[in-house]
Write an enzyme that holds these catalytic residues in place. Structure first.
Site, PDB file in Angstrom:
ATOM      1  N   ASN A  75      11.549 -15.340 -15.011  1.00  0.00           N
ATOM      2  CA  ASN A  75      11.059 -15.183 -16.370  1.00  0.00           C
ATOM      3  C   ASN A  75       9.530 -15.106 -16.371  1.00  0.00           C
ATOM      4  OD1 ASN A  75      13.399 -15.095 -18.353  1.00  0.00           O
ATOM      5  ND2 ASN A  75      13.992 -16.708 -16.937  1.00  0.00           N
ATOM      6  N   HIS A 105      -4.365 -25.308   0.746  1.00  0.00           N
ATOM      7  CA  HIS A 105      -5.726 -25.422   1.280  1.00  0.00           C
ATOM      8  C   HIS A 105      -5.880 -26.802   1.889  1.00  0.00           C
ATOM      9  CE1 HIS A 105      -7.546 -21.703  -0.182  1.00  0.00           C
ATOM     10  NE2 HIS A 105      -6.773 -21.838  -1.242  1.00  0.00           N
ATOM     11  N   ALA A 159      13.046 -29.222 -15.799  1.00  0.00           N
ATOM     12  CA  ALA A 159      11.714 -28.799 -16.245  1.00  0.00           C
ATOM     13  C   ALA A 159      10.643 -29.810 -15.852  1.00  0.00           C
ATOM     14  CB  ALA A 159      11.716 -28.606 -17.761  1.00  0.00           C
ATOM     15  N   LYS A 165       9.816 -32.467  -1.528  1.00  0.00           N
ATOM     16  CA  LYS A 165      10.713 -32.713  -0.397  1.00  0.00           C
ATOM     17  C   LYS A 165      11.994 -31.927  -0.626  1.00  0.00           C
ATOM     18  CE  LYS A 165       9.143 -37.265   0.875  1.00  0.00           C
ATOM     19  NZ  LYS A 165       8.083 -37.559   1.141  1.00  0.00           N
TER      20      LYS A 165
END
Length: 195
Positions: A75, A105, A159, A165
């Site tokens: 979406n 990073h 959500a 993990k």
């Protein structure tokens, strides 16, 4: 098409035609879309995107690094970055504003490879670990999937969860970090709370 205005139908026709030149196998690519390293991205039949998606492939070895199985539906405003390998299985549903990345990073694992915080973040060594999202997975709105994660077949992630993990198959996971709270019982054909 009954729910669409004439302008929306014309927009979808435009996206379908233009999308063919981006990903031939796609069902529908909605524009605008931000593609970086498109030649390193492999999509399969039925691929669909919302608007504002950002797909970035920066391979370490000049080979394809981002793979989508059949009937993947993304979406709006999904951002996926692949440096080593991001594999998304078939029949996966990605809600809006999801972030998936196989790289970071710097390293922050508490070992000898840790990045020094005095180094500017974008100058820290990029670390990459493959990500695999198996078939029939559903990721809810605002989910983040971090490097090195494997999400098992049929799993649902709620959500605003952060998947740091790996998750087993056939569970519902929520939270930051995401943890399984329910699993599917194939004998009763019901989702049951994990004790």
């Amino acid at each position: 098409m009954n729910n669409y205005s004439i302008a929306q139908v014309l927009y979808l026709i435009y996206c379908k035609l233009r999308g063919f030149f981006v990903f031939k196998e796609a069902r529908l690519v909605r524009f605008p879309i931000d593609l970086r390293g498109a030649k390193y991205i492999k999509v399969s039949k039925g691929f669909t995107t919302g608007v504002g998606c950002r797909l970035e492939a920066y391979p370490m070895n000049r080979e394809q690094t981002m793979f989508f199985g059949e009937n993947v539906q993304m979406n709006d405003y999904v951002h996926i970055t692949a440096m080593k390998s991001v594999i998304i299985g078939s029949n996966v549903l990605l809600a809006s504003k999801i972030y998936i990345s196989d790289c970071s990073h710097g390293s922050y694992n508490g070992d000898e490879f840790d990045s020094n915080p005095n180094i500017i973040p974008n100058k820290r060594t990029l670390i990459a670990k493959p990500v695999v999202i198996n078939d029939n997975v559903w990721l809810g709105e605002f989910v983040s999937v971090l490097p090195g994660v494997v999400i098992g077949k049929g799993t649902i992630v709620g959500a605003n969860s952060v998947v740091s993990k790996s998750l087993p198959p056939y569970v519902i996971a929520v939270g930051s970090p995401a943890k399984p709270i329910k699993e599917f019982n194939f004998e009763t054909q019901k989702w049951v709370k994990i004790q």
